[in-house]
Design a protein around this motif. Structure first.
Motif, short mmCIF file in Angstrom:
data_model
loop_
_atom_site.label_atom_id
_atom_site.label_comp_id
_atom_site.label_asym_id
_atom_site.label_seq_id
_atom_site.Cartn_x
_atom_site.Cartn_y
_atom_site.Cartn_z
N THR A 175 0.78 -1.20 0.09
CA THR A 175 -0.11 0.14 0.12
C THR A 175 0.75 1.19 -0.07
O THR A 175 0.64 2.26 -0.63
CB THR A 175 -0.95 -0.12 1.13
OG1 THR A 175 -1.59 -1.25 1.36
CG2 THR A 175 -1.89 1.16 1.15
N LEU A 181 0.75 3.73 -3.01
CA LEU A 181 0.45 5.38 -2.95
C LEU A 181 1.29 6.06 -3.28
O LEU A 181 0.92 7.20 -3.85
CB LEU A 181 0.17 5.17 -1.23
CG LEU A 181 -0.51 6.58 -0.72
CD1 LEU A 181 -1.59 7.10 -1.56
CD2 LEU A 181 -0.76 6.60 0.94
N PHE A 209 0.57 7.57 4.21
CA PHE A 209 -0.15 6.33 4.74
C PHE A 209 -0.39 6.37 6.24
O PHE A 209 -1.50 6.32 6.90
CB PHE A 209 0.26 5.10 4.15
CG PHE A 209 -0.40 3.92 4.80
CD1 PHE A 209 -1.60 3.53 4.34
CD2 PHE A 209 0.32 3.01 5.62
CE1 PHE A 209 -2.29 2.29 4.65
CE2 PHE A 209 -0.60 2.06 6.24
CZ PHE A 209 -1.85 1.57 5.78
N TYR A 215 -3.24 7.02 8.34
CA TYR A 215 -3.90 5.79 9.17
C TYR A 215 -4.05 6.47 10.69
O TYR A 215 -5.25 6.02 11.45
CB TYR A 215 -2.91 4.71 9.37
CG TYR A 215 -3.52 3.55 9.63
CD1 TYR A 215 -4.55 3.01 8.96
CD2 TYR A 215 -2.71 2.96 10.54
CE1 TYR A 215 -5.23 1.80 9.79
CE2 TYR A 215 -3.04 1.55 11.29
CZ TYR A 215 -4.38 1.04 10.84
OH TYR A 215 -4.82 0.03 11.42
N LEU A 243 -10.34 -0.61 5.80
CA LEU A 243 -9.90 0.69 5.01
C LEU A 243 -8.86 0.60 4.32
O LEU A 243 -8.83 1.13 3.32
CB LEU A 243 -10.02 1.82 5.79
CG LEU A 243 -11.56 2.27 6.73
CD1 LEU A 243 -11.33 3.74 7.60
CD2 LEU A 243 -12.55 2.69 5.59
N THR A 275 -8.47 0.89 0.61
CA THR A 275 -7.51 2.09 -0.06
C THR A 275 -6.70 1.12 -1.16
O THR A 275 -6.46 1.89 -2.16
CB THR A 275 -6.64 2.47 1.19
OG1 THR A 275 -7.52 3.22 2.01
CG2 THR A 275 -5.75 3.55 0.55
N LEU A 331 -6.59 2.14 -4.98
CA LEU A 331 -5.42 2.57 -5.63
C LEU A 331 -4.89 1.94 -7.02
O LEU A 331 -4.76 2.58 -7.94
CB LEU A 331 -4.23 2.44 -4.85
CG LEU A 331 -3.85 3.44 -3.62
CD1 LEU A 331 -2.76 3.08 -2.59
CD2 LEU A 331 -3.43 4.93 -4.32
#
Length: 333
Positions: free
Chosen positions: A249, A253, A269, A273, A305, A309, A313
């Motif tokens: 992630t 991201l 992130f 978060y 979540l 996410t 993405l």
């Protein structure tokens, strides 16, 4: 207003936390695998766990800090060799299955009673047993230091020294990747990512280049594992599949195939978060939302979540914040 400022301060603290730096380093290594070479490695947590174990076990055995750090890097290198030699002929989904399975094997070996004398079994290794050599290197005086809204002890587990060291390693990792990806060797990696058959037709040993990429990225993953456990303990169950998904992630991201993308991704992130978690806790404690979302299930909702996410993405912004969509138009190997 005070509650809002407290939430923002906690998010800022998370952005510069050593664990954020650890994920940034691991994502930089994963960027070498996926972003520059096209290797679909789903087992970066295995490299991180091996690096943590290598560092912790070596330190407990009496090794000085920098020698224990070399042991951690060697553990990542050896794992890359063992994993890469038989598997780098595989492509796409098959390589992903093998790497995530290998990382799980490392985790289960670490938590088993077979090597409990060395690894601590499911309980892991306590931080007080391996942090001393690192904290002894601190050039900072005793006491606490306040910088803006943040205050930490100068030397210790959750300290300014840990943060300075962690983000210093991030800077060195960025410089290393920036240099090698602009070299002829790095250009071959990009060629393999885009069309390995064409690179092979030019006489390059594609298998050797992919193995070298796996080794270097794995060593960076091991280094990230060391940074991750400096303020914590070595717990195998805390360094499993979730850690790999968080690393992916972070990479996606920020932007794969970019130098600074993994670092920006880690900051955004983990800052977001923490903002989400503290904000949800504040809502649950101070409003009627607490009847629906309790403070005990904030973590579970946070995990959901993160998954959402990652899905969004991949679907809507596969190039990430800094990435170029054309740069990622390749066939994953």
């Amino acid at each position: 207003m005070d509650e809002f400022l407290r939430i923002l301060t906690q998010s800022l603290a998370e952005i510069i936390a050593p664990t954020t730096a650890a994920f940034a380093i691991a994502a930089i290594g994963l960027n070498l695998h996926f972003g520059y070479t096209g290797l679909l490695n789903m087992g970066q947590a295995g490299f991180m766990l091996l690096g943590a174990y290598g560092f912790g076990i070596a330190t407990i055995a009496g090794f000085p800090f920098y020698l224990a750090l070399l042991v951690a890097l060697a553990a990542g290198l050896l794992f890359a060799l063992i994993l890469g030699i038989p598997t780098l002929q595989l492509r796409g989904d098959y390589l992903a299955i093998v790497t995530i399975s290998a990382a799980e094997i490392i985790r289960w070996i670490g938590r088993s009673t077979w090597l409990q004398e060395w690894t601590g079994g499911a309980s892991g290794l306590q931080g007080r047993n391996y942090k001393g050599t690192f904290q002894d290197l601190s050039p900072l005086p005793d006491g606490r230091t306040v910088i803006g809204p943040l205050e930490y002890i100068n030397t210790g587990s959750d300290s300014w020294w840990t943060r300075i060291f962690a983000w210093g390693l991030v800077a060195l990792a960025l410089l290393f990747v920036w240099l090698i990806t602009r070299s002829p060797w790095g250009r071959v990696l990009k060629g393999i990512r885009e069309d390995e058959d064409a690179v092979r037709a030019l006489g390059k040993n594609v298998y050797s280049y992919k193995l070298q990429s796996l080794m270097l990225g794995g060593m960076l993953g091991a280094l990230g594992g060391v940074v991750y456990v400096l303020p914590l303990t070595i717990a195998p169950d805390a360094m499993g599949r979730t850690m790999t998904f968080f690393t992916w992630t972070v990479l996606l991201l920020g932007g794969a195939a970019t130098v600074f993308g993994p670092v920006l991704g880690a900051m955004v992130f983990f800052g977001a978060y923490m903002l989400m978690r503290t904000g949800m806790r504040a809502l649950a404690e101070n409003t009627g939302v607490g009847d629906i979302i309790t403070t005990t299930n904030v973590e579970q909702i946070g995990g959901m979540l993160v998954g959402i996410t990652l899905m969004l993405l991949v679907i809507f912004r596969p190039q990430g914040i800094l990435g170029n969509k054309k740069e990622l138009a390749f066939d994953v190997r």
